[in-house]
Structures are given as C-alpha cells and as structure tokens.
Motif scaffolding. Structure first.
Motif, PDB file in Angstrom:
ATOM      1  N   ARG A  36      16.143  55.798  38.173  1.00 11.96           N
ATOM      2  CA  ARG A  36      17.278  54.964  38.409  1.00 11.96           C
ATOM      3  C   ARG A  36      18.038  54.780  37.327  1.00 11.96           C
ATOM      4  O   ARG A  36      19.262  54.766  37.382  1.00 11.96           O
ATOM      5  CB  ARG A  36      16.287  53.535  38.486  1.00 11.96           C
ATOM      6  CG  ARG A  36      15.540  53.383  39.832  1.00 11.96           C
ATOM      7  CD  ARG A  36      15.041  52.071  39.972  1.00 11.96           C
ATOM      8  NE  ARG A  36      14.118  51.674  38.963  1.00 11.96           N
ATOM      9  CZ  ARG A  36      12.956  51.616  38.616  1.00 11.96           C
ATOM     10  NH1 ARG A  36      12.116  52.339  39.578  1.00 11.96           N
ATOM     11  NH2 ARG A  36      12.461  51.226  37.645  1.00 11.96           N
ATOM     12  N   LYS A  37      17.919  54.953  35.929  1.00 12.19           N
ATOM     13  CA  LYS A  37      18.436  54.961  34.897  1.00 12.19           C
ATOM     14  C   LYS A  37      19.680  56.039  34.955  1.00 12.19           C
ATOM     15  O   LYS A  37      20.907  55.715  34.635  1.00 12.19           O
ATOM     16  CB  LYS A  37      17.977  55.103  33.488  1.00 12.19           C
ATOM     17  CG  LYS A  37      16.983  53.892  33.132  1.00 12.19           C
ATOM     18  CD  LYS A  37      18.126  52.525  33.083  1.00 12.19           C
ATOM     19  CE  LYS A  37      17.361  51.519  32.270  1.00 12.19           C
ATOM     20  NZ  LYS A  37      18.362  50.407  32.322  1.00 12.19           N
ATOM     21  N   LYS A  38      19.146  57.427  35.297  1.00 14.70           N
ATOM     22  CA  LYS A  38      20.247  58.466  35.522  1.00 14.70           C
ATOM     23  C   LYS A  38      21.024  58.141  36.507  1.00 14.70           C
ATOM     24  O   LYS A  38      22.496  58.506  36.400  1.00 14.70           O
ATOM     25  CB  LYS A  38      19.476  59.738  35.683  1.00 14.70           C
ATOM     26  CG  LYS A  38      20.407  60.755  35.878  1.00 14.70           C
ATOM     27  CD  LYS A  38      19.292  62.066  35.997  1.00 14.70           C
ATOM     28  CE  LYS A  38      20.175  63.316  36.176  1.00 14.70           C
ATOM     29  NZ  LYS A  38      19.478  64.621  36.308  1.00 14.70           N
ATOM     30  N   GLN A  39      20.741  57.474  37.625  1.00 13.58           N
ATOM     31  CA  GLN A  39      21.616  57.384  38.720  1.00 13.58           C
ATOM     32  C   GLN A  39      22.568  56.180  38.498  1.00 13.58           C
ATOM     33  O   GLN A  39      23.620  56.148  38.712  1.00 13.58           O
ATOM     34  CB  GLN A  39      20.694  56.881  39.925  1.00 13.58           C
ATOM     35  CG  GLN A  39      21.486  56.617  41.053  1.00 13.58           C
ATOM     36  CD  GLN A  39      22.447  57.637  41.707  1.00 13.58           C
ATOM     37  OE1 GLN A  39      21.930  58.757  41.692  1.00 13.58           O
ATOM     38  NE2 GLN A  39      23.575  57.429  41.890  1.00 13.58           N
ATOM     39  N   ALA A  40      22.021  55.202  37.598  1.00 13.91           N
ATOM     40  CA  ALA A  40      23.125  54.074  37.239  1.00 13.91           C
ATOM     41  C   ALA A  40      24.316  54.612  36.239  1.00 13.91           C
ATOM     42  O   ALA A  40      25.232  54.134  36.328  1.00 13.91           O
ATOM     43  CB  ALA A  40      22.152  53.051  36.596  1.00 13.91           C
ATOM     44  N   ARG A  41      23.738  55.629  35.419  1.00 12.29           N
ATOM     45  CA  ARG A  41      24.563  56.027  34.479  1.00 12.29           C
ATOM     46  C   ARG A  41      25.572  57.117  35.197  1.00 12.29           C
ATOM     47  O   ARG A  41      26.926  57.059  35.042  1.00 12.29           O
ATOM     48  CB  ARG A  41      23.998  57.058  33.395  1.00 12.29           C
ATOM     49  CG  ARG A  41      23.255  56.144  32.350  1.00 12.29           C
ATOM     50  CD  ARG A  41      22.811  57.110  31.212  1.00 12.29           C
ATOM     51  NE  ARG A  41      21.945  58.052  31.628  1.00 12.29           N
ATOM     52  CZ  ARG A  41      20.629  58.032  31.686  1.00 12.29           C
ATOM     53  NH1 ARG A  41      19.951  56.977  31.262  1.00 12.29           N
ATOM     54  NH2 ARG A  41      19.870  59.304  31.986  1.00 12.29           N
ATOM     55  N   THR A  42      25.114  57.906  36.120  1.00 13.97           N
ATOM     56  CA  THR A  42      25.909  58.658  36.901  1.00 13.97           C
ATOM     57  C   THR A  42      27.100  57.918  37.812  1.00 13.97           C
ATOM     58  O   THR A  42      28.506  57.879  37.760  1.00 13.97           O
ATOM     59  CB  THR A  42      25.149  59.330  38.174  1.00 13.97           C
ATOM     60  OG1 THR A  42      24.154  60.251  37.151  1.00 13.97           O
ATOM     61  CG2 THR A  42      26.028  60.624  38.786  1.00 13.97           C
ATOM     62  N   THR A  43      26.607  56.706  38.347  1.00 14.15           N
ATOM     63  CA  THR A  43      27.444  55.752  38.997  1.00 14.15           C
ATOM     64  C   THR A  43      28.320  55.239  38.007  1.00 14.15           C
ATOM     65  O   THR A  43      29.570  55.116  38.600  1.00 14.15           O
ATOM     66  CB  THR A  43      26.561  54.786  39.906  1.00 14.15           C
ATOM     67  OG1 THR A  43      25.570  55.513  40.616  1.00 14.15           O
ATOM     68  CG2 THR A  43      27.437  53.958  40.605  1.00 14.15           C
ATOM     69  N   ALA A  44      28.058  54.777  37.083  1.00 16.21           N
ATOM     70  CA  ALA A  44      28.942  53.905  36.184  1.00 16.21           C
ATOM     71  C   ALA A  44      30.195  54.925  35.677  1.00 16.21           C
ATOM     72  O   ALA A  44      31.148  54.856  35.651  1.00 16.21           O
ATOM     73  CB  ALA A  44      28.229  53.690  34.920  1.00 16.21           C
TER      74      ALA A  44
END
Length: 188
Positions: free
Chosen positions: A177-185
């Motif tokens: 989830r953290k990786k996805q949030a960083r990728t999205t940001a």
C-alpha cells in the motif's frame, strides 16, 4: 528458515502434517534426523519421553505424515480419500500407542518411536472423523501450507499463527500500500 518445531494447528496430527513447511514452494523439511523426530514427539506433548529413533523410524514417520496430509487435504476440500493414504494412517493407528502412566509426580508417557507415531495416527483419525472437520482451514499465507482448526470467534481466523504468518502477510500488504501510494503521488 527457523528449524524449531511449531504448534499452531490445534491438533497434534495437524502439527505433524505441518513438519514439511511451504509444500508449494520451498518444501522445508523439519524431520531431518532421528533426533529431530524425537524432539517433535516430546515438544508436541504426544509423549514425555521417547526411546531413540533410527533412520527407519524417520522414513516411516514421513510416510505417515504425507498420508495424514493427503487425508486432511481431501477432507478439507470435500474430496474422496486416497485409499493408500487411508491404509497407511489406519494401519499405523492400529498399532499399540503410547500409554500414559500415573507416577508419584503426576502423569508420564514414555514410548517407543512406533508407539508415538501410532498416537499421532490416532489423533489424525479423531480429527478427521470428529466434529472439528468443518473448522479445518489452510493458512491464508500463500507460502504456508499448514492446516489448522479455526476455533476463533465467528470462525474468521485467516492464518495458522499471527506471529508466524499473519504478521508477514500484514506487513507485506502494508508495504505494498505504501509503495502504491508513493507511485500514485509521483505520477501526479
């Protein structure tokens, strides 16, 4: 991987079947020697003491373990039992099992490797023929193949053990989830 024996499953036969870990991937064997087999019998509480096993005892134990696992899997999935696995477990369960004795200090169970294995086979017969069958579940960790009895409230347990598999799965999901949030940001 940790070589210590683990007892998360709620029944000695289920824990015995789990002595081959990660069956679908690594296939990590914990019954690698007569000493490790003897340690499992004592650590599991099946017996208090066992006479020293030989290599042939380990081979027999592994054969029974695989038969138990096949039967557990078939029962859990609602499939027919494999006749050979059924014969192995029933044949072993028919042999004399470990007999507890009352001593001046309490209960004590001393056994031969064959008696200890017969006791495990009898536990398999009891769990597979008893009221806990609807509660048999396989761990939700894709790498784990332990089958356990889910006696949790609402029968919602997902892992064989929180400390072994639950934390790993939850931590991996958190990292994803953290990786996805960083990728999205970063894409914005």
């Amino acid at each position: 991987m940790n070589v210590d024996h683990a007892f998360f499953c709620g029944n000695p036969a289920l824990d015995f079947a789990a002595t081959l870990r990660a069956r679908r991937t690594l296939r990590f064997e914990t019954l690698v020697s007569p000493d490790r087999l003897d340690a499992w019998y004592v650590e599991s509480g099946v017996v208090d003491a066992v006479s020293p096993s030989r290599e042939a005892d380990v081979e027999q134990a592994v054969a029974v373990r695989e038969a138990v696992y096949d039967l557990i899997t078939a029962r859990r999935l609602g499939e027919a039992y494999d006749e050979e696995a059924l014969a192995v477990v029933n044949g072993t369960a028919r042999k004399p099992s470990a007999t507890p004795q009352l001593t001046t200090t309490g209960r004590w169970t001393d056994a031969t490797p064959e008696e200890a294995l017969a006791t495990v086979a009898r536990h398999a017969v009891e769990v597979l023929g008893g009221p806990d069958v609807p509660l048999l579940k396989e761990c939700g960790n894709p790498e784990c193949t332990r089958v356990y009895i889910d006696r949790s409230r609402g029968v919602r347990r997902q892992w064989c053990g929180m400390e072994s598999c639950g934390n790993k799965v939850k931590a991996a999901a958190y990292r994803a989830r953290k990786k996805q949030a960083r990728t999205t940001a970063a894409a914005r």
